[in-house]
Design a protein around this motif. Structure first.
Motif, PDB file in Angstrom:
ATOM      1  N   GLY A 148      -9.262 -20.466 -81.264  1.00 52.10           N
ATOM      2  CA  GLY A 148      -8.686 -21.876 -81.356  1.00 52.10           C
ATOM      3  C   GLY A 148      -9.639 -22.848 -81.598  1.00 52.10           C
ATOM      4  O   GLY A 148     -10.905 -22.561 -81.901  1.00 52.10           O
ATOM      5  N   ASP A 149      -8.950 -24.192 -81.466  1.00 53.39           N
ATOM      6  CA  ASP A 149      -9.955 -25.209 -81.779  1.00 53.39           C
ATOM      7  C   ASP A 149     -11.276 -25.304 -80.897  1.00 53.39           C
ATOM      8  O   ASP A 149     -11.214 -24.898 -79.922  1.00 53.39           O
ATOM      9  CB  ASP A 149      -9.298 -26.425 -81.855  1.00 53.39           C
ATOM     10  CG  ASP A 149      -8.242 -26.727 -82.876  1.00 53.39           C
ATOM     11  OD1 ASP A 149      -8.933 -27.135 -84.092  1.00 53.39           O
ATOM     12  OD2 ASP A 149      -6.992 -26.508 -83.087  1.00 53.39           O
ATOM     13  N   LYS A 150     -12.416 -25.913 -81.573  1.00 53.09           N
ATOM     14  CA  LYS A 150     -13.664 -26.145 -80.652  1.00 53.09           C
ATOM     15  C   LYS A 150     -13.686 -27.747 -80.721  1.00 53.09           C
ATOM     16  O   LYS A 150     -13.527 -28.136 -81.721  1.00 53.09           O
ATOM     17  CB  LYS A 150     -14.835 -25.481 -81.463  1.00 53.09           C
ATOM     18  CG  LYS A 150     -14.638 -23.730 -81.007  1.00 53.09           C
ATOM     19  CD  LYS A 150     -15.968 -23.391 -81.615  1.00 53.09           C
ATOM     20  CE  LYS A 150     -16.078 -21.706 -81.511  1.00 53.09           C
ATOM     21  NZ  LYS A 150     -17.249 -21.270 -81.828  1.00 53.09           N
ATOM     22  N   LEU A 151     -13.982 -28.093 -79.812  1.00 51.22           N
ATOM     23  CA  LEU A 151     -14.206 -29.677 -79.240  1.00 51.22           C
ATOM     24  C   LEU A 151     -15.801 -29.691 -79.183  1.00 51.22           C
ATOM     25  O   LEU A 151     -16.424 -29.138 -78.292  1.00 51.22           O
ATOM     26  CB  LEU A 151     -13.296 -30.136 -78.440  1.00 51.22           C
ATOM     27  CG  LEU A 151     -12.122 -30.505 -78.707  1.00 51.22           C
ATOM     28  CD1 LEU A 151     -10.988 -29.081 -78.934  1.00 51.22           C
ATOM     29  CD2 LEU A 151     -11.217 -31.296 -77.403  1.00 51.22           C
ATOM     30  N   LEU A 152     -16.296 -31.002 -79.694  1.00 58.52           N
ATOM     31  CA  LEU A 152     -17.697 -31.236 -79.379  1.00 58.52           C
ATOM     32  C   LEU A 152     -17.626 -32.690 -78.681  1.00 58.52           C
ATOM     33  O   LEU A 152     -16.929 -33.633 -78.871  1.00 58.52           O
ATOM     34  CB  LEU A 152     -18.234 -31.811 -80.679  1.00 58.52           C
ATOM     35  CG  LEU A 152     -19.853 -32.001 -80.699  1.00 58.52           C
ATOM     36  CD1 LEU A 152     -20.538 -30.821 -79.960  1.00 58.52           C
ATOM     37  CD2 LEU A 152     -20.502 -32.229 -82.210  1.00 58.52           C
ATOM     38  N   ILE A 193     -21.669 -29.357 -85.221  1.00 57.30           N
ATOM     39  CA  ILE A 193     -20.577 -29.230 -85.987  1.00 57.30           C
ATOM     40  C   ILE A 193     -20.738 -28.158 -86.957  1.00 57.30           C
ATOM     41  O   ILE A 193     -19.844 -27.262 -87.128  1.00 57.30           O
ATOM     42  CB  ILE A 193     -20.236 -30.559 -86.487  1.00 57.30           C
ATOM     43  CG1 ILE A 193     -19.625 -31.581 -85.652  1.00 57.30           C
ATOM     44  CG2 ILE A 193     -19.115 -30.325 -87.679  1.00 57.30           C
ATOM     45  CD1 ILE A 193     -19.451 -32.897 -86.205  1.00 57.30           C
ATOM     46  N   GLN A 194     -21.934 -28.114 -87.670  1.00 56.78           N
ATOM     47  CA  GLN A 194     -22.093 -26.986 -88.754  1.00 56.78           C
ATOM     48  C   GLN A 194     -22.194 -25.772 -88.282  1.00 56.78           C
ATOM     49  O   GLN A 194     -21.721 -24.858 -88.568  1.00 56.78           O
ATOM     50  CB  GLN A 194     -23.519 -27.579 -89.350  1.00 56.78           C
ATOM     51  CG  GLN A 194     -24.056 -26.785 -90.549  1.00 56.78           C
ATOM     52  CD  GLN A 194     -25.203 -27.195 -91.166  1.00 56.78           C
ATOM     53  OE1 GLN A 194     -25.327 -27.912 -91.931  1.00 56.78           O
ATOM     54  NE2 GLN A 194     -26.415 -26.825 -90.625  1.00 56.78           N
ATOM     55  N   ILE A 199     -14.712 -29.552 -89.887  1.00 55.91           N
ATOM     56  CA  ILE A 199     -13.854 -30.652 -88.765  1.00 55.91           C
ATOM     57  C   ILE A 199     -12.377 -30.698 -89.480  1.00 55.91           C
ATOM     58  O   ILE A 199     -12.337 -31.277 -90.606  1.00 55.91           O
ATOM     59  CB  ILE A 199     -14.537 -32.108 -88.858  1.00 55.91           C
ATOM     60  CG1 ILE A 199     -15.681 -31.836 -87.988  1.00 55.91           C
ATOM     61  CG2 ILE A 199     -13.422 -33.030 -88.348  1.00 55.91           C
ATOM     62  CD1 ILE A 199     -15.387 -31.806 -86.445  1.00 55.91           C
ATOM     63  N   ARG A 200     -11.446 -30.537 -88.581  1.00 57.72           N
ATOM     64  CA  ARG A 200      -9.897 -30.967 -89.264  1.00 57.72           C
ATOM     65  C   ARG A 200      -9.440 -32.294 -88.768  1.00 57.72           C
ATOM     66  O   ARG A 200      -8.720 -32.920 -89.558  1.00 57.72           O
ATOM     67  CB  ARG A 200      -9.104 -29.951 -88.310  1.00 57.72           C
ATOM     68  CG  ARG A 200      -9.280 -28.371 -88.466  1.00 57.72           C
ATOM     69  CD  ARG A 200      -8.181 -27.595 -88.265  1.00 57.72           C
ATOM     70  NE  ARG A 200      -7.912 -27.667 -86.909  1.00 57.72           N
ATOM     71  CZ  ARG A 200      -6.431 -27.837 -86.544  1.00 57.72           C
ATOM     72  NH1 ARG A 200      -5.441 -28.182 -87.600  1.00 57.72           N
ATOM     73  NH2 ARG A 200      -6.164 -27.931 -85.313  1.00 57.72           N
ATOM     74  N   ILE A 209     -12.940 -36.725 -93.874  1.00 57.33           N
ATOM     75  CA  ILE A 209     -12.590 -36.273 -92.788  1.00 57.33           C
ATOM     76  C   ILE A 209     -11.704 -37.128 -92.070  1.00 57.33           C
ATOM     77  O   ILE A 209     -11.882 -38.563 -92.311  1.00 57.33           O
ATOM     78  CB  ILE A 209     -13.899 -36.244 -91.504  1.00 57.33           C
ATOM     79  CG1 ILE A 209     -14.946 -35.114 -91.600  1.00 57.33           C
ATOM     80  CG2 ILE A 209     -13.222 -36.077 -90.279  1.00 57.33           C
ATOM     81  CD1 ILE A 209     -16.011 -35.351 -90.933  1.00 57.33           C
ATOM     82  N   PRO A 210     -10.236 -36.990 -91.907  1.00 57.77           N
ATOM     83  CA  PRO A 210      -9.373 -37.569 -91.408  1.00 57.77           C
ATOM     84  C   PRO A 210      -9.642 -38.108 -89.866  1.00 57.77           C
ATOM     85  O   PRO A 210     -10.078 -37.356 -89.108  1.00 57.77           O
ATOM     86  CB  PRO A 210      -7.973 -36.827 -91.495  1.00 57.77           C
ATOM     87  CG  PRO A 210      -8.461 -35.446 -91.401  1.00 57.77           C
ATOM     88  CD  PRO A 210      -9.856 -35.479 -91.938  1.00 57.77           C
TER      89      PRO A 210
END
Length: 554
Positions: free
Chosen positions: A232-236, A276-277, A308-309, A332-333
């Motif tokens: 699943g997505d990961k949030l920073l 992020i990287q 990053i999506r 990056i949108p």
């Protein structure tokens, strides 16, 4: 007619925050899913560990201090992965959490402790001295100060929260259920432009509603998928947990949706990019100053941010120029959302797939709300016309603590909250927020939104950051816009560069929006931790400049 949300109505269960988070039947991820992760120490919490720790901490509060329904626990700490368990442990015991800015002075913290009636303070070891002093001023005993994080008090005088949760003889205690509509979950303090911060009373229903509203608004075809590794997505997360933006959108949403939250105690550009990287972060909530750094700072080029999506910006207006600059550089949108402490916070967000169709918009109204834009005479204005945004919904706060007069001024008899923000809607139902009512510059009867001018100025190649304020001009008996600029070339910029920026800007705006107050160069723009420009400090600076003979230009 008031504007209704385009989303279908959602069912808001009659439960408190604990019930929503830990007693739901539809959780789609396992107990051992890591939800909160500290990239500096690699310490983490799974869903089950958060729940167990919260229950133990709540039992400890009841056993040690006879914790009662409505008792207030103050939180005076930077972001920490222990914060969620402490928060929900407080709720388990029937308490109210009141987070405070760790940048507060002793006097500022003492005011909040007194005003909220806090019974205990949670902090970290580096902040213990200020916490003790403020607690003393507020009449809170020193043995009711608790430490979280990786450090312990070497003297052993101040309890670590693990000792609270390991209190013996707690098996007899049971959860105190809250009445969702009436009982407070959070008492957050919103920063006012003058005077003391206001205690915003948020009920359990407010928070439950907003978590579900935000989830519905983020449920588009691109939202929250299985990410890069199937987990699943990961949030920073660097946005402060003491701010309602971080509390709801980060702490609550991550646990509710099963998203891993990689937690930073504060923002650092290189660490932000490195995490992020290294951790393949797919989403981050940000604020406009961070977008500005990502679009201009040379260090960003050292890192691979391709995982990053999407990013989502809030807390202050995000301009078209910033959106374009970020996308041009990093591809990056970035979409935008909107909310306030008084609305728990999120009221609007752009759908993921529409981020580039309505750039500059904060999106559409989330479900279960209605809104309208009102004239200064409190008459509703039609689509396309500017007015103050009023909002009504289950996420709207109960009122301001100890301030019935301010509550009466903010909430109408039929339940609308007067946001104090200025903007308009288009024919398709997209909302635009251009500025605060009190921050608009009045030039000869025309309204000039500072954020609009800032959005244009920041696209200038020699402008790293900027803030615009109104300066009173005696010769014209009116306010005029002045820009305070952080130049890209450093502190050497002078009158020649200032004139060049003024002339460049004046060619891009209507006559009444020209920088008649000129440009002043500064080393930095004063901002709050949530990214809002502290214009009052620039007003003080401008007054000093006027006294020193630097008159505003015509």
């Amino acid at each position: 007619m008031p504007i209704e949300s385009k989303y279908p109505l959602i069912d808001i269960p009659d439960t408190d925050v604990w019930g929503l988070m830990f007693e739901r039947k539809d959780r789609a991820y396992p107990d051992d899913k890591v939800i909160y992760y500290d990239p500096y120490t690699t310490r983490s919490y799974t869903y089950a560990q958060v729940k167990d720790t919260a229950i133990d901490f709540g039992k400890g509060l009841k056993a040690l201090w006879d914790w009662q329904k409505g008792d207030v626990l103050a939180l005076y700490t930077p972001n920490c992965i222990d914060t969620p368990a402490v928060t929900w442990g407080c709720h388990w015991a029937g308490g109210v959490l009141s987070p405070a800015n760790p940048g507060y002075t002793v006097e500022e913290l003492a005011f909040q402790l007194k005003d909220s009636g806090a019974k205990s303070v949670v902090t970290q070891l580096p902040f213990i001295k200020s916490a003790k002093e403020a607690a003393g001023k507020a009449g809170i005993p020193e043995n009711r100060i608790i430490i979280i994080g990786d450090q312990r008090d070497p003297s052993g005088m101040v309890k670590h929260f693990t000792s609270i949760r390991n209190t013996s003889g707690t098996a007899r205690f049971r959860r105190t259920k809250a009445e969702p509509h009436d009982d407070l979950a959070f008492l957050v303090y919103s920063s006012g432009t003058t005077g003391h911060p206001k205690g915003v009373m948020l009920t359990h229903r407010n928070i439950v509603a907003n978590v579900l509203m935000l989830r519905a608004g983020e449920a588009g075809k691109l939202a929250w998928d299985k990410g890069l590794n199937g987990e699943g997505d990961k949030l920073l997360a660097f946005l402060p947990f003491f701010h309602i933006y971080g509390l709801t959108c980060l702490i609550h949403q991550s646990l509710f949706s099963g998203l891993q939250l990689v937690v930073m105690p504060k923002f650092d550009l290189n660490d932000f990019c490195r995490f992020i990287q290294d951790h393949k972060i797919t989403f981050s909530y940000v604020v406009p100053p961070v977008v500005l750094l990502l679009s201009k700072h040379p260090d960003v080029s050292k890192y691979d941010l391709s995982s990053i999506r999407m990013m989502n910006s809030g807390a202050a207006p995000l301009t078209r120029e910033l959106v374009q600059a970020l996308h041009d550089r990093l591809k990056i949108p970035i979409k935008q959302g909107y909310g306030l402490s008084e609305t728990s916070p999120t009221t609007h967000t752009q759908p993921w797939e529409d981020w580039n169709k309505t750039i500059g918009s904060v999106g559409t109204l989330l479900p279960n709300q209605i809104a309208k834009y009102m004239s200064p005479e409190e008459r509703e204005v039609p689509a396309g016309k500017t007015g103050e945004l009023w909002i009504k919904g289950p996420n709207v706060f109960k009122g301001y603590l100890n301030n019935p007069e301010m509550t009466e001024n903010a909430l109408t008899e039929d339940g609308y909250f007067k946001t104090g923000d200025v903007g308009h809607q288009d024919q398709e139902g997209n909302f635009y927020i251009t500025d605060r009512v009190k921050e608009l510059i009045k030039y000869k009867g025309f309204q000039v939104p500072p954020a609009e001018l800032e959005g244009i100025l920041v696209s200038h190649p020699h402008v790293n950051d900027v803030a615009v304020i109104g300066i009173y001009n005696e010769h014209q008996a009116t306010e005029v816009p002045r820009a305070y600029v952080v130049p890209s070339g450093g502190p050497g910029a002078g009158e020649k560069e200032a004139i060049e920026i003024v002339e460049w800007m004046n060619g891009k705006v209507a006559n009444h929006k020209k920088l008649r107050g000129g440009v002043r160069f500064v080393e930095e723009i004063p901002k709050s931790v949530s990214g809002k420009i502290l214009r009052r400090l620039l007003k003080v600076k401008a007054a000093e400049e006027e006294r020193n003979g630097q008159k505003a230009k015509l």
